[in-house]
Design an enzyme around this catalytic site. Structure first.
Site, PDB file in Angstrom:
ATOM      1  N   CYS A   1       0.880  -1.169   0.000  1.00 19.98           N
ATOM      2  CA  CYS A   1       0.000   0.000   0.000  1.00 19.98           C
ATOM      3  C   CYS A   1       0.917   1.219   0.000  1.00 19.98           C
ATOM      4  O   CYS A   1       1.704   1.411   0.942  1.00 19.98           O
ATOM      5  CB  CYS A   1      -0.867  -0.009   1.252  1.00 19.98           C
TER       6      CYS A   1
ATOM      7  N   CYS B   1      -0.319   3.488  -6.606  1.00 21.10           N
ATOM      8  CA  CYS B   1      -1.321   2.919  -5.699  1.00 21.10           C
ATOM      9  C   CYS B   1      -1.473   1.481  -6.171  1.00 21.10           C
ATOM     10  O   CYS B   1      -1.607   1.242  -7.386  1.00 21.10           O
ATOM     11  CB  CYS B   1      -2.650   3.670  -5.818  1.00 21.10           C
TER      12      CYS B   1
HETATM   13  N1  DGL Z   1      -3.797   0.461  -2.481  1.00 18.20           N
HETATM   14  C1  DGL Z   1      -3.451   1.526  -1.661  1.00 18.20           C
HETATM   15  C2  DGL Z   1      -2.237   2.303  -2.099  1.00 18.20           C
HETATM   16  O1  DGL Z   1      -1.368   1.738  -2.696  1.00 18.20           O
HETATM   17  C3  DGL Z   1      -4.488   2.343  -0.994  1.00 18.20           C
HETATM   18  C4  DGL Z   1      -5.696   2.800  -1.714  1.00 18.20           C
HETATM   19  C5  DGL Z   1      -6.651   3.409  -0.721  1.00 18.20           C
HETATM   20  O2  DGL Z   1      -7.014   2.697   0.220  1.00 18.20           O
HETATM   21  O3  DGL Z   1      -6.991   4.581  -0.872  1.00 18.20           O
HETATM   22  O4  DGL Z   1      -2.107   3.469  -1.802  1.00 18.20           O
END
Ligand code: DGL
Length: 272
Positions: A75, A189
């Site tokens: 994340c 993301c």
């Molecule tokens: N998948 C996550 C990232 O890489 C977070 C997306 C989210 O929860 O807003 O930032």
């Protein structure tokens, strides 16, 4: 359990970390993976730093208690706050942002675009890290996508949902690609690589950087260095925990090619 057979922990606010799990599985098929997705609280990208740290620590503690031999922070949003989240974690921790920045810094391109959540955008984590590694680059940021992770989380396999994802991608990426003329784009993301095909169809020829590839390679090198790689010939398993909807997590895992899955189980969310 012998140290080599301990699992690799992977965490994300939702199913975005599946893009990292998929890459790790491909490179290290013998490793057991333990995935945690905080489906009850996704998306994190519009929350405050304090709120994200609180939620992330809950996941770190969960995985630490299960004896993981390495922990992948799949994340980017949490990776921006890593120093505040990793307290008490004894194994090596891998950051999506570090990996993405390293991969971007190696690119020949001068104009690097980054598409990310609002939190990651505002933290300026990516430009700082890319420019520290490669000072001559010009880093161009998306304005931070408030809706894209949530749309991806719930739209895979639905034609209407994917039409909304593509509309949102155009809104976020058109300016960077057509006006700012970025030469490559970091998918900052972990949800976004799950719709990589759509991005490639909308912007053919734009090189995309998925931090997952660098994360998986870094993990492989680390395990080899510490003598903790799973024994050769072993077939690794995948167990998924979510604070969200178990059936949806199982479906999404199938949709992104993360099969077989040993178990998808519910874990109670942090009450906040
Ligand atoms: N998948 C996550 C990232 O890489 C977070 C997306 C989210 O929860 O807003 O930032």
């Amino acid at each position: 359990m012998s140290d080599c057979n301990r699992p690799i922990g992977i965490l994300d606010s939702g199913i975005g970390g599946y893009s990292v799990a998929r890459q790790v599985r491909q490179l290290l098929p013998g490793e057991d993976l333990l995935y945690f997705g905080d489906g009850a609280h996704v998306p994190y990208g519009n929350y405050s730093a304090e709120h994200i740290v609180q939620l992330a620590r809950y996941m770190f503690r969960f995985l630490e208690a299960r004896g993981v031999k390495a922990l992948l922070v799949a994340c980017n949003t949490i990776s921006c706050l890593l120093d505040r989240c990793r307290d008490g974690v004894s194994c090596p921790v891998f950051s999506a942002v570090e990996a993405g920045a390293r991969a971007a810094a190696r690119m020949e391109a001068e104009r690097v675009g980054v598409i990310s959540t609002v939190f990651t955008h505002n933290s300026r984590c990516y430009p700082e890290k890319i420019l520290a590694l490669s000072p001559r680059k010009k880093v161009v940021l998306s304005c931070g996508c408030p809706d894209l992770a949530r749309l991806v989380e719930h739209s895979l396999g639905s034609p209407d949902g994917m039409a909304r994802v593509e509309e949102n991608l155009r809104l976020e990426l058109d300016g960077m690609v057509r006006r700012d003329k970025i030469e490559c784009c970091v998918l900052g993301c972990t949800h976004y690589p799950l719709v990589r095909e759509s991005i490639q169809r909308l912007y053919p020829g734009l090189p995309l950087i998925d931090p997952a590839e660098e994360m998986a390679a870094g993990l492989r090198d680390d395990l080899e260095r510490r003598g903790l790689s799973a024994p050769a010939g072993r077939r690794g398993g995948l167990t998924i925990y979510t604070t969200g909807d178990v059936d949806e997590y199982a479906l999404r895992a199938r949709q992104v090619g993360l099969e077989p899955v040993d178990q998808v189980a519910f874990y109670p969310p942090l009450e906040v």
